[in-house]
Design an enzyme around this catalytic site. Structure first.
Site, mmCIF file in Angstrom:
data_model
loop_
_atom_site.group_PDB
_atom_site.id
_atom_site.type_symbol
_atom_site.label_atom_id
_atom_site.label_comp_id
_atom_site.label_asym_id
_atom_site.label_seq_id
_atom_site.Cartn_x
_atom_site.Cartn_y
_atom_site.Cartn_z
ATOM 1 N N HIS A 59 68.249 50.966 -7.965
ATOM 2 C CA HIS A 59 68.971 49.532 -8.053
ATOM 3 C C HIS A 59 70.483 49.650 -7.846
ATOM 4 C CE1 HIS A 59 65.227 47.147 -8.361
ATOM 5 N NE2 HIS A 59 64.578 48.198 -8.741
ATOM 6 N N LEU A 60 70.996 49.519 -7.248
ATOM 7 C CA LEU A 60 72.458 49.861 -7.511
ATOM 8 C C LEU A 60 73.166 48.049 -7.311
ATOM 9 C CD1 LEU A 60 73.432 51.427 -4.864
ATOM 10 C CD2 LEU A 60 74.308 51.965 -7.176
ATOM 11 N N ARG A 61 72.668 47.227 -6.777
ATOM 12 C CA ARG A 61 72.988 45.025 -7.289
ATOM 13 C C ARG A 61 73.545 44.679 -6.319
ATOM 14 N NH1 ARG A 61 68.101 44.754 -9.709
ATOM 15 N NH2 ARG A 61 67.786 45.244 -11.804
ATOM 16 N N ASP A 149 59.807 45.765 -2.998
ATOM 17 C CA ASP A 149 60.432 46.263 -4.713
ATOM 18 C C ASP A 149 60.638 45.274 -6.008
ATOM 19 O OD1 ASP A 149 59.847 47.562 -7.056
ATOM 20 O OD2 ASP A 149 61.991 47.621 -7.273
ATOM 21 N N HIS A 176 55.468 48.141 -4.943
ATOM 22 C CA HIS A 176 55.855 47.935 -6.351
ATOM 23 C C HIS A 176 53.909 46.773 -6.449
ATOM 24 C CE1 HIS A 176 57.505 45.121 -9.610
ATOM 25 N NE2 HIS A 176 56.351 44.768 -9.412
ATOM 26 N N HIS A 229 56.795 53.244 -9.446
ATOM 27 C CA HIS A 229 56.611 53.526 -10.299
ATOM 28 C C HIS A 229 54.977 53.143 -11.534
ATOM 29 C CE1 HIS A 229 56.504 49.449 -9.798
ATOM 30 N NE2 HIS A 229 58.175 49.144 -9.972
ATOM 31 N N ASP A 300 63.569 54.056 -11.536
ATOM 32 C CA ASP A 300 63.333 52.175 -11.324
ATOM 33 C C ASP A 300 64.780 52.474 -12.594
ATOM 34 O OD1 ASP A 300 63.043 49.813 -10.747
ATOM 35 O OD2 ASP A 300 61.251 49.924 -12.481
ATOM 36 N N HIS A 304 70.814 45.508 -16.154
ATOM 37 C CA HIS A 304 71.194 43.821 -16.240
ATOM 38 C C HIS A 304 72.385 43.974 -17.486
ATOM 39 C CE1 HIS A 304 67.288 42.486 -13.742
ATOM 40 N NE2 HIS A 304 67.240 43.306 -14.592
ATOM 41 N N GLY A 319 64.219 45.524 -16.793
ATOM 42 C CA GLY A 319 64.197 46.302 -16.598
ATOM 43 C C GLY A 319 65.008 47.099 -16.870
HETATM 44 O O1 DOR Z 1 62.080 46.917 -14.102
HETATM 45 C C1 DOR Z 1 62.146 46.276 -13.000
HETATM 46 N N1 DOR Z 1 63.051 46.005 -12.731
HETATM 47 N N2 DOR Z 1 60.958 46.530 -12.003
HETATM 48 C C2 DOR Z 1 61.229 46.386 -11.330
HETATM 49 O O2 DOR Z 1 60.103 46.203 -10.351
HETATM 50 C C3 DOR Z 1 62.722 44.905 -10.332
HETATM 51 C C4 DOR Z 1 63.612 45.514 -11.257
HETATM 52 C C5 DOR Z 1 64.611 44.740 -11.359
HETATM 53 O O3 DOR Z 1 64.793 44.865 -9.666
HETATM 54 O O4 DOR Z 1 65.030 44.266 -12.376
#
Ligand code: DOR
Length: 424
Positions: A59-61, A149, A176, A229, A300, A304, A319
């Site tokens: 995830h690049l956000r 996902d 997912h 995953h 994955d 955050h 995550g």
């Molecule tokens: O732990 C996770 N975080 N699982 C996911 O499927 C999504 C991801 C997120 O986008 O934070």
């Protein structure tokens, strides 16, 4: 630029000590003793050289959650982790569900990214099941596949339609797997720890039921189907059976599901989706990786912010980050312990994900794009979350020691990372 990598051990199907000459982004020669006065020499003696890692799930956000990660910080973290190609998930804001949005994102990638970035698009508009499927045909050339996902596709009919379309246009569906009707409020896997702590917990069923459903849909539609995953022994059983019957099914596992279990969970930095399972699952995952049922390792990587993660087990988002620790953790815990070989690890990190994504990036051979990473397998280093280039510091592996950290990463013949410094 012209580079000569001298004296390194090249990891391919076997390990061979040879020199590598790189010119204008391409490996032009691999031989025993190359000399080239015009080339910048990189002394690789004592180091291993591997095809650059490919992370098919991260995830690049950006756009939308730049306080968690950006294209710049996420790709810096990738380069530091030895990754030369990464595939970000579409659960951004806005969701990557149209060609316009993906083109805008790719424009930013051109200026900000240190490694190759090939995104996924979502399956449904805005990741919502009440909405229609994205225009898969229009997006197919620009993305590696389609996925919602972050959430499971709840309606079987929707997954059926998505796979029918995917088969028509030769696209991949990456799923997912999580049946929300079986969660019963659970956010960790059930066991002694969840009971002791009073955490609401779940069984393996939310994952395994959807894997079973989707494998059947993939069989019916003949669509290429990839499980994200994977984390339970029941889901492994289903994938093993599907592969034995020759279905177009692949799957990935994360380092954390291979190394940790539910009873290790201490705080929110151990909270992810799917959750850490039990010991039987962990051993089933390792066994499945070794026997080829699991194709590859993906991080994955889910950054955050610290204030989001410190809201308590129930409220914290799912995550953990993974780009800067994945390879050293697997090398240290599966290869140095003699469970697997270095060549196998390189298949899981580089060769197999590239194959699943049709990237035409296999072993390091003459004529291949010079996407590679140089690994230090000899020295032990401490994992320190404060040294991460990712904005996310949410890892359960802080303070662990590991071998196998990348010391140099090259993308298309350009050194983008070298011993804690960046040139991108
Ligand atoms: O732990 C996770 N975080 N699982 C996911 O499927 C999504 C991801 C997120 O986008 O934070």
């Amino acid at each position: 630029m012209r580079y000569l990598l001298k004296g390194g051990e090249i990891v391919g199907k076997t390990i061979l000590q040879k020199d590598i000459l790189i010119e204008e982004g391409t490996i032009v020669k691999i031989d025993n003793d190359i000399n080239d006065e015009r080339a910048t020499v990189i002394d690789c003696e004592g180091y291993h050289i591997a095809p650059g890692f490919v992370d098919m799930h991260m995830h690049l956000r950006e756009p939308g959650f730049e306080h968690k990660e950006t294209i710049k910080t996420g790709t810096l973290a990738a380069a530091r982790g030895g990754y030369t190609t990464i595939c970000p998930m579409p659960n951004t804001n806005p969701v990557m569900d149209s060609l316009e949005k993906i083109e805008a994102f790719m424009k930013k990638v051109e200026t900000d990214a240190c490694v190759n970035v090939i995104p996924y698009a979502s399956i449904t508009k805005d990741l919502k099941e009440s909405q229609e499927l994205v225009d898969m045909q229009a997006l197919n050339k620009t993305v590696v596949g389609f996925t919602n996902d972050g959430v499971g596709v709840q309606k079987a009919s929707l997954m059926y339609q998505a796979m029918q379309k995917a088969n028509q246009i030769e696209a991949m569906i990456a799923a997912h797997c999580e049946d929300e009707s079986l969660l019963f409020g659970g956010y960790v896997h059930q066991g002694l720890k969840s009971r002791q702590q009073g955490w609401e917990s779940m069984t393996a069923l939310p994952e395994s039921i959807q894997v079973a459903r989707d494998v059947l849909i993939s069989e019916e539609t003949d669509a290429r189907y990839h499980v994200c995953h994977i984390s339970t022994k029941e889901a492994i059983r289903i994938i093993r059976d599907a592969k034995q019957r020759g279905l177009k099914v692949t799957c990935e596992v994360t380092p954390h599901h291979l190394l940790l279990v539910n009873r290790d969970v201490e705080d929110e930095n151990y909270k992810m989706n799917p959750p850490l399972r039990n010991m039987d699952d962990k051993y089933a995952l390792i066994q499945a990786l070794l026997d080829g049922t699991i194709d590859c390792i993906a991080t994955d990587h889910a950054p955050h912010a610290e204030d989001e993660k410190s809201q308590g087990m129930k409220e914290a988002p799912f995550g953990i980050v993974g780009l800067e620790t994945a390879f050293p953790l697997i090398y240290t815990n599966l290869v140095r312990t003699n469970m697997a070989t270095l060549e196998q690890a390189i298949q899981w990190f580089s060769i197999n994900p590239a194959k699943i994504l049709n990237l035409n990036l296999s072993y390091l051979v003459e004529g291949r794009k010079a996407d590679l990473t140089i690994l230090d397998l000899k020295h032990k280093r401490l994992i320190d979350k404060n040294s991460f280039y990712s904005k996310g510091k949410n890892t359960p592996f802080d303070g662990w020691e590991a071998y196998g950290f990348p010391v140099l990463t090259m993308v298309k013949g350009k050194v983008v990372y070298h011993d804690q410094t960046f040139e991108c």
